[in-house]
Design an enzyme around this catalytic site. Structure first.
Site, PDB file in Angstrom:
ATOM      1  N   GLN A  45       2.127  -0.133   0.008  1.00 34.61           N
ATOM      2  CA  GLN A  45       3.143  -0.863   1.307  1.00 34.61           C
ATOM      3  C   GLN A  45       3.149  -0.500   2.701  1.00 34.61           C
ATOM      4  OE1 GLN A  45       3.750  -3.942   0.701  1.00 34.61           O
ATOM      5  NE2 GLN A  45       2.763  -4.416  -0.667  1.00 34.61           N
ATOM      6  N   SER A  46       1.963   0.429   3.044  1.00 34.25           N
ATOM      7  CA  SER A  46       2.299   1.134   4.717  1.00 34.25           C
ATOM      8  C   SER A  46       2.338   0.176   5.432  1.00 34.25           C
ATOM      9  CB  SER A  46       1.123   2.326   5.113  1.00 34.25           C
ATOM     10  OG  SER A  46       0.969   2.914   6.018  1.00 34.25           O
TER      11      SER A  46
END
Ligand SMILES: *Cc1c(COP(=O)(O)O)cnc(C)c1O
Length: 322
Positions: free
Chosen positions: A72-73
């Site tokens: 989920q960067s």
């Protein structure tokens, strides 16, 4: 330095007061800086760093950009978008295994055309250089975690200049800035900018991660950027570790773990002000700010500013927790 930028976002990002929250925490005037509105594929603080990093990648005739992060960067998603704009092939090395359904930032990185490599769950340091060698003879440009080196941090040196101009124009004085600090580039850039542009505002960086992602401690990583930055920008000050403030009272839960605290912050800002925080960074940092304001540690009557660093897409990955 400033012409070494590749245009990716809309600046200046707005500053405005949080009027309802300023009434609730009536000892303080609370403002917000909207880097969630930088405009690059749903925005965020990495846009500022990428304007410098992508410029450098292009200057070095790179065919490929490689970077790494969590699934989920936000950094990886904005890098994918920046590469799409600049016409560079983007490779992302993401922790964990390929999920059945792509959600949140992962979905967006995929839609933005990035080539995604899942690196598994072992804690072994992900080797960006190995991938770079594998992709040769194509020339790759490696961006570290979070875009946090001196090149990326330059985006936040500029952000201080932007802030100073805005405050002058709005006839506003800010006493404290709260922000989420994780890989350190944002904090280091702001610290350098405060020196360079002679702005006296106390930073209250909320440390997000419980453990370090790299070998260096966050303080050491920030100090490294500061030292290089002083040399490049001709800043006479010599920073040392005691200059690096990090509030570590809010990182008891591991990185990415949503607790009642982050939920409370997300709900509070959404319901009172119509602004969305993210579960990993800004939710945690905003909770820290609320808690500190509630405790009345800061001088009454102070003007405080929350630097909203973005992260909206990650919310969707946490749908089941709300
Ligand atoms: C990356 C990120 C941060 C932290 O910035 P660093 O420069 O890595 O310290 C804060 N908020 C959001 C939403 C981010 O994506």
């Amino acid at each position: 330095m400033t012409n070494h930028k590749y245009h990716l976002g809309f600046f200046p990002t707005p500053i405005h007061q949080l009027e309802k929250l300023s009434k609730i925490y009536s000892n303080y005037n609370i403002y917000i800086k909207r880097d969630d509105q930088t405009g690059l594929a749903s925005g965020g603080n990495k846009t500022r760093k990428l304007e410098y990093l992508i410029r450098q990648a292009l200057d070095k005739d790179s065919d490929i950009v490689i970077t790494a992060g969590a699934q989920q960067s936000n950094h990886c998603r904005q890098t994918a978008a920046a590469c799409a704009v600049a016409g560079i092939e983007c490779h992302l090395m993401l922790r964990g295994t390929k999920p059945e359904i792509y959600q949140g930032n992962l979905l967006l990185s995929h839609l933005l055309g990035a080539k995604i490599h899942f690196t598994g769950n072992d804690k072994k340091e992900i080797d960006l250089k190995t991938l770079s060698k594998k992709l040769a003879p194509k020339k790759s440009y490696i961006i570290p975690y979070g875009g946090s080196n001196i090149t990326g941090a330059m985006g936040f040196v500029d952000a201080v200049k932007e802030l100073k101009q805005q405050l002058n124009k709005q006839n506003l004085k800010i006493d404290y800035i709260f922000l989420a600090s994780s890989s350190g580039g944002t904090q280091a850039g702001l610290m350098l900018g405060m020196e360079l542009y002679n702005l006296d505002i106390k930073l209250i960086p909320i440390k997000i991660d419980k453990s370090e992602t790299n070998d260096l401690s966050l303080e050491e990583a920030i100090l490294k950027i500061l030292t290089t930055g002083c040399r490049l920008l001709n800043i006479k000050k010599e920073f040392n570790r005691s200059d690096i403030k990090l509030n570590k009272n809010y990182n008891q839960a591991e990185y990415g773990v949503l607790t009642h605290r982050e939920k409370l912050a997300i709900n509070e800002l959404a319901k009172h002000e119509g602004i969305l925080l993210d579960p990993v960074y800004t939710g945690r940092a905003f909770y820290g700010m609320m808690d500190i304001l509630k405790q009345k540690i800061l001088q009454s009557g102070s003007n405080v500013l929350f630097w909203h660093t973005g992260g909206l897409p990650a919310l969707f990955e946490y749908a089941k927790d709300f």
